[in-house]
Design an enzyme around this catalytic site. Structure first.
Site, PDB file in Angstrom:
ATOM      1  N   LYS A  60       0.844  -1.208   0.000  1.00 51.13           N
ATOM      2  CA  LYS A  60       0.000   0.000   0.000  1.00 51.13           C
ATOM      3  C   LYS A  60       0.873   1.249   0.000  1.00 51.13           C
ATOM      4  CE  LYS A  60      -3.836  -2.482   2.142  1.00 51.13           C
ATOM      5  NZ  LYS A  60      -4.558  -2.903   3.338  1.00 51.13           N
ATOM      6  N   GLN A  92      -4.866  -1.703   9.506  1.00 53.36           N
ATOM      7  CA  GLN A  92      -4.758  -3.041   8.926  1.00 53.36           C
ATOM      8  C   GLN A  92      -5.356  -4.081   9.870  1.00 53.36           C
ATOM      9  OE1 GLN A  92      -3.720  -3.566   5.771  1.00 53.36           O
ATOM     10  NE2 GLN A  92      -4.106  -5.746   5.957  1.00 53.36           N
ATOM     11  N   ASP A 123     -11.413   2.478   3.914  1.00 56.12           N
ATOM     12  CA  ASP A 123     -11.593   1.025   3.906  1.00 56.12           C
ATOM     13  C   ASP A 123     -13.072   0.658   3.761  1.00 56.12           C
ATOM     14  OD1 ASP A 123      -9.683  -0.947   3.902  1.00 56.12           O
ATOM     15  OD2 ASP A 123      -9.155  -0.702   6.013  1.00 56.12           O
TER      16      ASP A 123
END
Ligand code: GUN
Length: 294
Positions: free
Chosen positions: A53, A97, A120
């Site tokens: 990322k 994450q 997200d």
């Protein structure tokens, strides 16, 4: 011969479109989008995703901050980092994450992210918008799956999509996206999960099968019908002494056996995986654009 849906190529196309938009912003004197990522613990798969990322941000001209914290980090500290990022104007997207260590309440963390920076798409506000069918942040893997299907010109209207798996990250959002009444969806959707006495009853009916069960090589040729389109979301590490790392990555679908029966299929790796990062950057760009149009 099945059409191989080349996620690597389609993701490169999407990333290139984002790169152009970011450079146009800079040329117009506007701010570059910013993404903040928090990784807690040392799960090897998570480390690799976060590395990917960060690298993608650099390539596209997106500003990024990556905070890495040890496994024993307190929930309080995680919430305080997010709180700080919520208030930082240069940061348009916040990503924590997952999975988090067991002593940290994942739902509490997700709820603490400002819905305006929820790239997200895991915040209940984003999920609610998705279900109702109004603009918002769509979780990256489901958004990537739609992009793969649309760009590969796989018809969706009236088709029977069977989703195998009901996770918050993939199964629930992709199912809810694909029955929406819009040209990028309009399918008839069945969600199948571990309580089904025999998942084959469902998977054999699928025009489009989305395998997100997290079970290596679960789906074989006998489990699908002729002409199926298969989207394999599985990223499973299995031991492979012949590989330099001692393991290899396989999907939820036995590609070799299903390929001859399929109309189209995504490989693993190189299918859904690369799309996830591309859509994360797309959401970050969407976030800065939305904040400017408020
Ligand atoms: N873990 C596995 N997939 C994802 C994802 O899309 N986002 C985050 N934050 N964590 C994940």
């Amino acid at each position: 011969m099945a059409l191989v849906i080349d996620g690597k190529a389609i993701a490169a196309e999407v990333r290139n479109e984002i790169k152009i938009k970011v450079s146009e912003r800079i040329a117009a004197g506007k701010r570059t989008p910013g993404l903040a990522i928090l990784l807690v613990g040392d799960d090897p798969a998570s480390q690799s995703y976060v590395g990917g990322k960060g690298k993608a941000c650099a390539e596209l001209g997106v500003y990024s901050v990556i905070e890495r914290r040890p496994e024993n980090t307190s929930e309080e500290e995680v919430l305080s980092i997010i709180n700080e990022w919520n208030r930082t104007p240069e940061i348009d997207g916040i990503l924590v994450q997952l999975p988090l260590p067991k002593h940290i309440d994942e739902n509490k963390v997700i709820l603490s992210i400002s819905p305006d920076k929820d790239v997200d798409g895991f915040h209940p506000q984003s999920f609610g918008r998705l279900v109702i069918g109004i603009p918002g942040f769509v979780p990256c893997t489901p958004a990537g799956i739609v992009e793969l299907l649309v760009r590969s010109q796989i018809p969706l209207k009236g088709k029977h999509v069977v989703v195998l798996g009901r996770s918050n990250i993939v199964g629930k959002p992709i199912a809810n996206l694909l029955y929406q009444k819009n040209p990028r969806a309009n399918a008839v959707v069945t969600i199948c999960h571990t309580a089904a006495p025999d998942f084959r009853v469902y998977t054999r009916q699928a025009d489009i099968l989305i395998a997100a069960a997290g079970v290596p090589l679960l789906i074989k040729a006998d489990d699908v019908k002729e002409g199926v389109t298969v989207i394999d979301v599985g990223i499973n590490r299995v031991d492979d002494p012949s590989a330099s790392k001692g393991y290899k990555i396989v999907g939820d679908v036995d590609y070799e056996s299903v390929f001859p029966k399929a109309y189209a299929i995504t490989p693993v790796p190189g299918g859904v995986g690369p799309m996830t990062i591309a859509m994360l950057l797309n959401n970050t760009l969407k976030s800065i654009e939305m904040s400017e149009n408020q």
